[in-house]
Design a protein around this motif. Structure first.
Motif, PDB file in Angstrom:
ATOM      1  N   TYR A 374       0.808  -1.221   0.000  1.00 52.98           N
ATOM      2  CA  TYR A 374       0.000   0.000   0.000  1.00 52.98           C
ATOM      3  C   TYR A 374       0.842   1.272   0.000  1.00 52.98           C
ATOM      4  O   TYR A 374       0.439   2.294  -0.547  1.00 52.98           O
ATOM      5  CB  TYR A 374      -0.942   0.009   1.206  1.00 52.98           C
ATOM      6  CG  TYR A 374      -1.992  -1.055   1.150  1.00 52.98           C
ATOM      7  CD1 TYR A 374      -3.114  -0.923   0.341  1.00 52.98           C
ATOM      8  CD2 TYR A 374      -1.861  -2.222   1.898  1.00 52.98           C
ATOM      9  CE1 TYR A 374      -4.074  -1.906   0.281  1.00 52.98           C
ATOM     10  CE2 TYR A 374      -2.816  -3.225   1.843  1.00 52.98           C
ATOM     11  CZ  TYR A 374      -3.929  -3.060   1.032  1.00 52.98           C
ATOM     12  OH  TYR A 374      -4.878  -4.040   0.972  1.00 52.98           O
ATOM     13  N   GLY A 375       2.007   1.227   0.614  1.00 51.49           N
ATOM     14  CA  GLY A 375       2.856   2.410   0.652  1.00 51.49           C
ATOM     15  C   GLY A 375       3.695   2.610  -0.589  1.00 51.49           C
ATOM     16  O   GLY A 375       4.267   3.691  -0.782  1.00 51.49           O
ATOM     17  N   GLY A 376       3.823   1.576  -1.416  1.00 50.30           N
ATOM     18  CA  GLY A 376       4.577   1.714  -2.652  1.00 50.30           C
ATOM     19  C   GLY A 376       6.078   1.740  -2.481  1.00 50.30           C
ATOM     20  O   GLY A 376       6.802   2.124  -3.400  1.00 50.30           O
ATOM     21  N   GLN A 377       6.603   1.316  -1.333  1.00 55.48           N
ATOM     22  CA  GLN A 377       8.041   1.317  -1.106  1.00 55.48           C
ATOM     23  C   GLN A 377       8.664   0.031  -1.631  1.00 55.48           C
ATOM     24  O   GLN A 377       8.034  -1.026  -1.632  1.00 55.48           O
ATOM     25  CB  GLN A 377       8.335   1.458   0.389  1.00 55.48           C
ATOM     26  CG  GLN A 377       7.854   2.754   1.002  1.00 55.48           C
ATOM     27  CD  GLN A 377       8.588   3.952   0.433  1.00 55.48           C
ATOM     28  OE1 GLN A 377       9.811   3.918   0.241  1.00 55.48           O
ATOM     29  NE2 GLN A 377       7.844   5.013   0.161  1.00 55.48           N
ATOM     30  N   PRO A 378       9.905   0.086  -2.094  1.00 56.37           N
ATOM     31  CA  PRO A 378      10.574  -1.144  -2.547  1.00 56.37           C
ATOM     32  C   PRO A 378      10.873  -2.062  -1.367  1.00 56.37           C
ATOM     33  O   PRO A 378      11.014  -1.608  -0.223  1.00 56.37           O
ATOM     34  CB  PRO A 378      11.864  -0.631  -3.198  1.00 56.37           C
ATOM     35  CG  PRO A 378      12.084   0.721  -2.592  1.00 56.37           C
ATOM     36  CD  PRO A 378      10.738   1.287  -2.298  1.00 56.37           C
ATOM     37  N   THR A 379      10.966  -3.347  -1.636  1.00 54.88           N
ATOM     38  CA  THR A 379      11.200  -4.318  -0.578  1.00 54.88           C
ATOM     39  C   THR A 379      12.645  -4.263  -0.108  1.00 54.88           C
ATOM     40  O   THR A 379      13.563  -3.938  -0.858  1.00 54.88           O
ATOM     41  CB  THR A 379      10.894  -5.739  -1.072  1.00 54.88           C
ATOM     42  OG1 THR A 379      11.722  -6.008  -2.213  1.00 54.88           O
ATOM     43  CG2 THR A 379       9.434  -5.879  -1.464  1.00 54.88           C
ATOM     44  N   GLY A 380      12.829  -4.598   1.172  1.00 50.88           N
ATOM     45  CA  GLY A 380      14.163  -4.763   1.717  1.00 50.88           C
ATOM     46  C   GLY A 380      14.936  -3.496   1.977  1.00 50.88           C
ATOM     47  O   GLY A 380      16.151  -3.559   2.184  1.00 50.88           O
ATOM     48  N   THR A 381      14.311  -2.328   2.004  1.00 52.89           N
ATOM     49  CA  THR A 381      15.036  -1.079   2.221  1.00 52.89           C
ATOM     50  C   THR A 381      15.189  -0.799   3.710  1.00 52.89           C
ATOM     51  O   THR A 381      14.530  -1.409   4.560  1.00 52.89           O
ATOM     52  CB  THR A 381      14.320   0.100   1.551  1.00 52.89           C
ATOM     53  OG1 THR A 381      13.028   0.258   2.138  1.00 52.89           O
ATOM     54  CG2 THR A 381      14.176  -0.141   0.065  1.00 52.89           C
ATOM     55  N   LEU A 382      16.049   0.152   4.008  1.00 58.50           N
ATOM     56  CA  LEU A 382      16.313   0.521   5.390  1.00 58.50           C
ATOM     57  C   LEU A 382      15.064   1.059   6.082  1.00 58.50           C
ATOM     58  O   LEU A 382      14.744   0.669   7.216  1.00 58.50           O
ATOM     59  CB  LEU A 382      17.439   1.558   5.430  1.00 58.50           C
ATOM     60  CG  LEU A 382      17.750   2.194   6.785  1.00 58.50           C
ATOM     61  CD1 LEU A 382      18.118   1.150   7.808  1.00 58.50           C
ATOM     62  CD2 LEU A 382      18.867   3.219   6.634  1.00 58.50           C
ATOM     63  N   LEU A 383      14.339   1.941   5.410  1.00 53.84           N
ATOM     64  CA  LEU A 383      13.148   2.532   6.027  1.00 53.84           C
ATOM     65  C   LEU A 383      12.056   1.497   6.249  1.00 53.84           C
ATOM     66  O   LEU A 383      11.400   1.486   7.296  1.00 53.84           O
ATOM     67  CB  LEU A 383      12.630   3.684   5.162  1.00 53.84           C
ATOM     68  CG  LEU A 383      13.505   4.938   5.128  1.00 53.84           C
ATOM     69  CD1 LEU A 383      12.896   5.980   4.199  1.00 53.84           C
ATOM     70  CD2 LEU A 383      13.669   5.521   6.536  1.00 53.84           C
ATOM     71  N   VAL A 384      11.831   0.609   5.267  1.00 50.35           N
ATOM     72  CA  VAL A 384      10.801  -0.426   5.424  1.00 50.35           C
ATOM     73  C   VAL A 384      11.182  -1.393   6.539  1.00 50.35           C
ATOM     74  O   VAL A 384      10.351  -1.759   7.379  1.00 50.35           O
ATOM     75  CB  VAL A 384      10.592  -1.161   4.093  1.00 50.35           C
ATOM     76  CG1 VAL A 384       9.677  -2.373   4.286  1.00 50.35           C
ATOM     77  CG2 VAL A 384       9.997  -0.224   3.061  1.00 50.35           C
ATOM     78  N   GLY A 385      12.446  -1.821   6.572  1.00 48.49           N
ATOM     79  CA  GLY A 385      12.884  -2.723   7.630  1.00 48.49           C
ATOM     80  C   GLY A 385      12.796  -2.092   9.002  1.00 48.49           C
ATOM     81  O   GLY A 385      12.335  -2.719   9.962  1.00 48.49           O
ATOM     82  N   GLY A 386      13.251  -0.824   9.123  1.00 47.13           N
ATOM     83  CA  GLY A 386      13.177  -0.152  10.408  1.00 47.13           C
ATOM     84  C   GLY A 386      11.751   0.070  10.867  1.00 47.13           C
ATOM     85  O   GLY A 386      11.427  -0.107  12.051  1.00 47.13           O
ATOM     86  N   ALA A 387      10.867   0.459   9.936  1.00 48.33           N
ATOM     87  CA  ALA A 387       9.470   0.677  10.308  1.00 48.33           C
ATOM     88  C   ALA A 387       8.797  -0.626  10.720  1.00 48.33           C
ATOM     89  O   ALA A 387       7.976  -0.650  11.652  1.00 48.33           O
ATOM     90  CB  ALA A 387       8.719   1.316   9.138  1.00 48.33           C
ATOM     91  N   THR A 388       9.135  -1.740  10.056  1.00 46.68           N
ATOM     92  CA  THR A 388       8.548  -3.031  10.419  1.00 46.68           C
ATOM     93  C   THR A 388       8.998  -3.467  11.809  1.00 46.68           C
ATOM     94  O   THR A 388       8.189  -3.933  12.629  1.00 46.68           O
ATOM     95  CB  THR A 388       8.940  -4.093   9.382  1.00 46.68           C
ATOM     96  OG1 THR A 388       8.509  -3.672   8.084  1.00 46.68           O
ATOM     97  CG2 THR A 388       8.311  -5.431   9.714  1.00 46.68           C
ATOM     98  N   LEU A 389      10.278  -3.322  12.106  1.00 44.07           N
ATOM     99  CA  LEU A 389      10.766  -3.667  13.445  1.00 44.07           C
ATOM    100  C   LEU A 389      10.214  -2.710  14.495  1.00 44.07           C
ATOM    101  O   LEU A 389      10.019  -3.098  15.657  1.00 44.07           O
ATOM    102  CB  LEU A 389      12.292  -3.650  13.464  1.00 44.07           C
ATOM    103  CG  LEU A 389      12.987  -4.745  12.649  1.00 44.07           C
ATOM    104  CD1 LEU A 389      14.498  -4.573  12.721  1.00 44.07           C
ATOM    105  CD2 LEU A 389      12.586  -6.124  13.141  1.00 44.07           C
TER     106      LEU A 389
END
Length: 528
Positions: A374-389
């Motif tokens: 839904y956010g349109g961010q690429p997989t495995g990035t720093l921001l996506v990983g940090g936000a998930t954790l």
């Protein structure tokens, strides 16, 4: 109902048996963990590969003097031994995190960009200080509006101006200006409140000169000027302040500082002797090359390193802390101090407790759907990983912060209200300062859990990425992912008994150091 019917027959045998069972279970758990750690350390360090003379030299110069000094400190008082142990462990842990900070500025954040945004943030801070000095009766909304307007304007204008300057300071000079000066001012004021203004000014000047000297030492020794400044500011300065406080304020514990002195002197003496006598040391896999190499696989296992995983883990922790800590503490303050006791808030309480027990892979799926789909961010990035954790540890931060706030006695709140303070003033000046140790302890433990998580990062697609990121939108890996891939993809018998064990030791060292800091903070403030 008689006492015998209520409690059963009084017997000391049952109590002794119960105590023996508890002691046996505790010892069994500790022994099992010790065996596991020894097994891993043996594969990673390989102490038996060293010459017998090497072991004998370090036994006589390091182990025996350290044990004797520690026992002597313990016989004097437990506090003396604690002082010595803390003085021994603090420089090591501080050096680890200072090295991580240096890697952040060397590989990820350009120092010029850092300088630009520091200047942009410093402008509104200066505006706030100027407003409070000129007129202390400025309405809160007017002050807030002015600060927000200046902040937005400075963030839009100043970074471009700074980055467009024809001449800029060297990287290590930027760190001295942006980190050394604030640290010197803050610690100087803090020490000035304890020892007098003159001592505070001298300490601030010493910190600033020490940070600059650290850059020079880094260049001379080959570590690099940036690493030298980071080590000086975040390893040497805290250790020096701790030693100064013990010498000046704890005369009964001064002799405890002999323990770290014996450890340092014994290590240097042993190293000189084994070099002079020609004794070969252990063929350890945890060495400088392993910590600084980015190679992930190959026929030569000695070239493999964990550097990219360490950098990735540090960057993920920065993102997790920036997202989860302010939001979690703010939610805890609202639920404890402002939210009414209604059915809706009770439902929220139950759901927060349930979210803390949800498996971590579910949070990985949530991050994949929320940020990627839904956010349109690429997989495995720093921001996506940090936000998930951050989603993973968010309930833990809320629960630990609420418990710390709840532990503040109501009498302190009522006393503040009786003095005419508002609820916000009471929360800011009474509740949060008293709850801060518990909040900090819970936050450190939450981040420690995030360090060891693998499943959420696997789900968001960060498993096969091991390069050092060069921006916040770069793909990123982490130490647990690195260990997982070594064990499943690139693994061979050599990897299982060498590189994989060395990576486990590095990961456990980071986790145990964070847990140790949390335990020390909790015990320190409980004693106060």
């Amino acid at each position: 109902m008689s006492a015998e019917n209520a409690f059963g027959r009084v017997s000391r045998r049952v109590g002794k048996l119960f105590r023996a069972v508890l002691l046996a279970s505790t010892l069994a758990g500790i022994l099992t963990l010790a065996v596991l750690l020894v097994y891993v350390l043996n594969d990673a360090v390989q102490p038996l590969t060293a010459d017998a003379g090497w072991h004998l030299v370090f036994l006589l110069t390091l182990v025996a003097p350290t044990v004797a000094t520690g026992w002597w400190c313990y016989r004097r008082s437990y506090g003396t031994l604690t002082t010595g142990l803390l003085g021994t462990v603090m420089p090591t842990i501080a050096a680890l995190y200072a090295g991580g900070l240096a890697a952040l500025f060397i590989d990820v954040i350009p120092t010029l960009v850092w300088l630009a945004y520091v200047v942009a943030v410093a402008v509104p801070v200066g505006l706030v200080l100027a407003l409070r000095r000129t007129d202390r009766n400025v309405p809160f909304l007017a002050e807030l509006g002015s600060v927000l307007a200046v902040t937005v304007g400075s963030l839009l204008v100043i970074p471009g101006i700074v980055q467009g300057l024809p001449t800029v300071p060297a990287d290590w000079m930027v760190l001295v200006l942006t980190l050394g000066i604030p640290e010197a001012i803050l610690l100087g004021r803090w020490l000035g409140g304890r020892w007098g203004q003159r001592a505070g000014r001298l300490a601030g000047a010493a910190i600033l000169l020490g940070s600059a000297a650290g850059g020079g030492v880094g260049m001379v020794t080959g570590f690099g000027a940036v690493a030298g400044v980071a080590l000086a500011l975040f390893a040497a300065v805290p250790t020096g302040i701790y030693v100064a406080i013990v010498l000046k304020e704890r005369p009964d514990r001064r002799v405890g500082l002999l323990l770290p002195a014996v450890v340092v002197a014994g290590s240097l003496t042993g190293e000189l002797l084994v070099g002079a006598l020609g004794f070969a040391g252990p063929e350890s896999w945890v060495d400088w090359q392993f910590l600084t190499s980015t190679v992930q696989s190959g026929a030569d296992a000695s070239a493999v390193g964990i550097y990219s995983g360490v950098v990735g883990t540090i960057l993920l922790m920065f993102v997790v802390a920036a997202i989860a800590v302010p939001a979690g503490v703010g939610a805890a303050v609202y639920l404890e101090e402002y939210a009414p006791d209604t059915t809706f808030t009770r439902i929220i309480d139950v759901n927060i407790s349930n979210l803390a027990g949800v498996p971590s892979v579910v949070y990985g799926l949530l991050g994949l759907g929320l940020f990627v789909r839904y956010g349109g961010q690429p997989t495995g990035t720093l921001l996506v990983g940090g936000a998930t954790l951050a989603l993973l540890v968010f309930p833990i931060v809320i629960i630990s912060s609420r418990e710390a706030i709840r532990a503040v006695p109501d009498s302190a709140r009522q006393a503040s209200y009786g003095m005419g303070a508002t609820r916000w003033q009471t929360v800011k000046n009474v509740v949060l300062p008293r709850a801060f140790p518990g909040i900090l302890t819970g936050t450190i433990l939450a981040l420690s859990r995030a360090i060891g998580e693998t499943a959420p990062l696997l789900v968001i697609g960060a498993a096969q990425v091991f390069g050092v990121p060069d921006s916040w939108n770069s793909a990123i890996g982490a130490m647990p992912l690195q260990l997982y891939v070594w064990a499943s993809t690139y693994a061979s018998p050599a990897f299982y008994t060498t590189v994989l064990a060395a990576g486990i030791v590095v990961l456990l060292t980071a986790m145990l150091s964070m847990n140790s800091i949390a335990i020390y903070v909790r015990n320190h403030y409980e004693q106060r």
